[in-house]
Design an enzyme around this catalytic site. Structure first.
Site, PDB file in Angstrom:
ATOM      1  N   ARG A  82      41.080  49.958  38.486  1.00  0.00           N
ATOM      2  CA  ARG A  82      40.092  49.021  38.090  1.00  0.00           C
ATOM      3  C   ARG A  82      38.912  49.031  38.401  1.00  0.00           C
ATOM      4  NH1 ARG A  82      43.726  43.675  36.537  1.00  0.00           N
ATOM      5  NH2 ARG A  82      43.426  43.214  39.839  1.00  0.00           N
ATOM      6  N   ARG A 114      37.781  44.556  42.984  1.00  0.00           N
ATOM      7  CA  ARG A 114      38.337  43.212  43.826  1.00  0.00           C
ATOM      8  C   ARG A 114      38.962  43.558  45.318  1.00  0.00           C
ATOM      9  NH1 ARG A 114      42.566  40.369  40.045  1.00  0.00           N
ATOM     10  NH2 ARG A 114      43.614  40.101  41.637  1.00  0.00           N
ATOM     11  N   ARG A 170      51.448  42.384  47.080  1.00  0.00           N
ATOM     12  CA  ARG A 170      51.144  42.164  45.538  1.00  0.00           C
ATOM     13  C   ARG A 170      52.250  42.116  45.040  1.00  0.00           C
ATOM     14  NH1 ARG A 170      45.222  43.468  44.014  1.00  0.00           N
ATOM     15  NH2 ARG A 170      45.866  42.301  42.220  1.00  0.00           N
TER      16      ARG A 170
HETATM   17  P1  AMP Z   1      45.767  37.007  40.626  1.00  0.00           P
HETATM   18  O1  AMP Z   1      44.876  37.413  39.951  1.00  0.00           O
HETATM   19  O2  AMP Z   1      46.376  36.416  39.492  1.00  0.00           O
HETATM   20  O3  AMP Z   1      46.802  38.273  40.510  1.00  0.00           O
HETATM   21  O4  AMP Z   1      45.915  36.269  41.566  1.00  0.00           O
HETATM   22  C1  AMP Z   1      45.200  36.463  42.719  1.00  0.00           C
HETATM   23  C2  AMP Z   1      45.381  36.085  43.956  1.00  0.00           C
HETATM   24  O5  AMP Z   1      45.199  34.477  43.713  1.00  0.00           O
HETATM   25  C3  AMP Z   1      47.553  36.836  44.218  1.00  0.00           C
HETATM   26  O6  AMP Z   1      47.304  38.025  45.262  1.00  0.00           O
HETATM   27  C4  AMP Z   1      47.427  35.073  45.087  1.00  0.00           C
HETATM   28  O7  AMP Z   1      46.787  35.409  46.430  1.00  0.00           O
HETATM   29  C5  AMP Z   1      46.649  34.196  44.453  1.00  0.00           C
HETATM   30  N1  AMP Z   1      46.794  33.487  43.753  1.00  0.00           N
HETATM   31  C6  AMP Z   1      47.086  33.612  42.122  1.00  0.00           C
HETATM   32  N2  AMP Z   1      48.002  32.298  41.467  1.00  0.00           N
HETATM   33  C7  AMP Z   1      48.660  32.229  42.774  1.00  0.00           C
HETATM   34  C8  AMP Z   1      50.097  31.071  42.307  1.00  0.00           C
HETATM   35  N3  AMP Z   1      50.214  30.578  41.397  1.00  0.00           N
HETATM   36  N4  AMP Z   1      50.584  30.823  43.704  1.00  0.00           N
HETATM   37  C9  AMP Z   1      50.532  31.627  45.091  1.00  0.00           C
HETATM   38  N5  AMP Z   1      49.664  31.984  44.823  1.00  0.00           N
HETATM   39  C10 AMP Z   1      48.549  32.700  44.202  1.00  0.00           C
END
Ligand code: AMP
Length: 215
Positions: A128, A161, A172
């Site tokens: 990405r 990113r 993750r």
């Molecule tokens: P994403 O863009 O949804 O992949 O989120 C990126 C990162 O943000 C994740 O790997 C977590 O570290 C954090 N994050 C986002 N949403 C949440 C959530 N609902 N609970 C806990 N951590 C979150």
């Protein structure tokens, strides 16, 4: 009124779909990942707390995330519904959301679970690249820009990113399986869950999602 949840592993395309449905229905697309990334960039207190978790591919603690959503869904632009992308991600977050909605006499309309196999996810995430200026997204493997590292639309530099590295991505995916899977059982029992095959073309996924919505 639609209150929609998009849940899926990193790289499943839930953000892309949430954005398309936001354009279609005109309700806000609330991405907890985007909220956190903006906070990190602006170096706010939230950003300073969240940074180390995100970098390692760990989940940000529930109390922080629940507080963010509590504030956000009370904003007036959410009065006619909204899309949550990346929240809830744990059973506790799910319970907290249901409690908040109940207090406002609201209910979740649907939970879209977008699933994709791990090996495709790895390539999607590790390939990405995003334009730092116009936000266009490319992928080194599946949708490369014409000139490596340069945006086709505005010729600006493409960036990755900082949590899109192999170690963080593996973590993750692990955290996702440990923490987010139990939520599916819960939403399935409530007959809210819709399974979506995230390996299909973007347009087809969107059509399938729309077929489940009241408009
Ligand atoms: P994403 O863009 O949804 O992949 O989120 C990126 C990162 O943000 C994740 O790997 C977590 O570290 C954090 N994050 C986002 N949403 C949440 C959530 N609902 N609970 C806990 N951590 C979150």
């Amino acid at each position: 009124m639609n209150i929609l949840l998009f849940i899926g592993p990193p790289g499943s395309g839930k953000g892309t779909q949430a954005d398309l449905i936001h354009e279609e229905l005109g309700i806000p697309h609330i991405s907890t990942g985007d909220i956190l990334r903006e906070a990190v960039k602006a170096q706010t207190d939230l950003g300073k707390k969240a940074r180390k978790y995100m970098q390692a591919g760990d989940l940000v603690p529930d109390d922080i995330m629940i507080g963010i959503i509590q504030d956000r869904i009370l904003q007036p632009d959410c009065n006619d519904g909204y899309i949550l992308d990346g929240f809830p991600r744990t059973t506790n977050q799910g319970k907290a959301l249901e409690k908040m909605l109940k207090e406002n006499q609201q209910e979740i309309t649907r939970v879209f679970y977008i699933d994709v196999e791990d090996d495709i996810l790895m390539k999607r995430i590790l390939g990405r690249e995003t334009c730092h200026k116009c936000g266009a997204v490319f992928n080194k493997y599946f949708n490369p820009p014409q000139k490596a590292g340069i945006c086709d639309n505005c010729q600006s530099e493409l960036v990755t990113r900082s949590d899109d590295n192999e170690q963080s991505v593996r973590n993750r995916l692990k955290k996702y399986k440990e923490n987010t899977y139990p939520l599916f059982k819960h939403f399935k029992e409530k007959e809210l869950l819709v399974n979506i095959d995230g390996s299909q073309p973007i347009k087809e996924i969107k059509t399938r999602i729309l077929s489940f919505l009241e408009r």
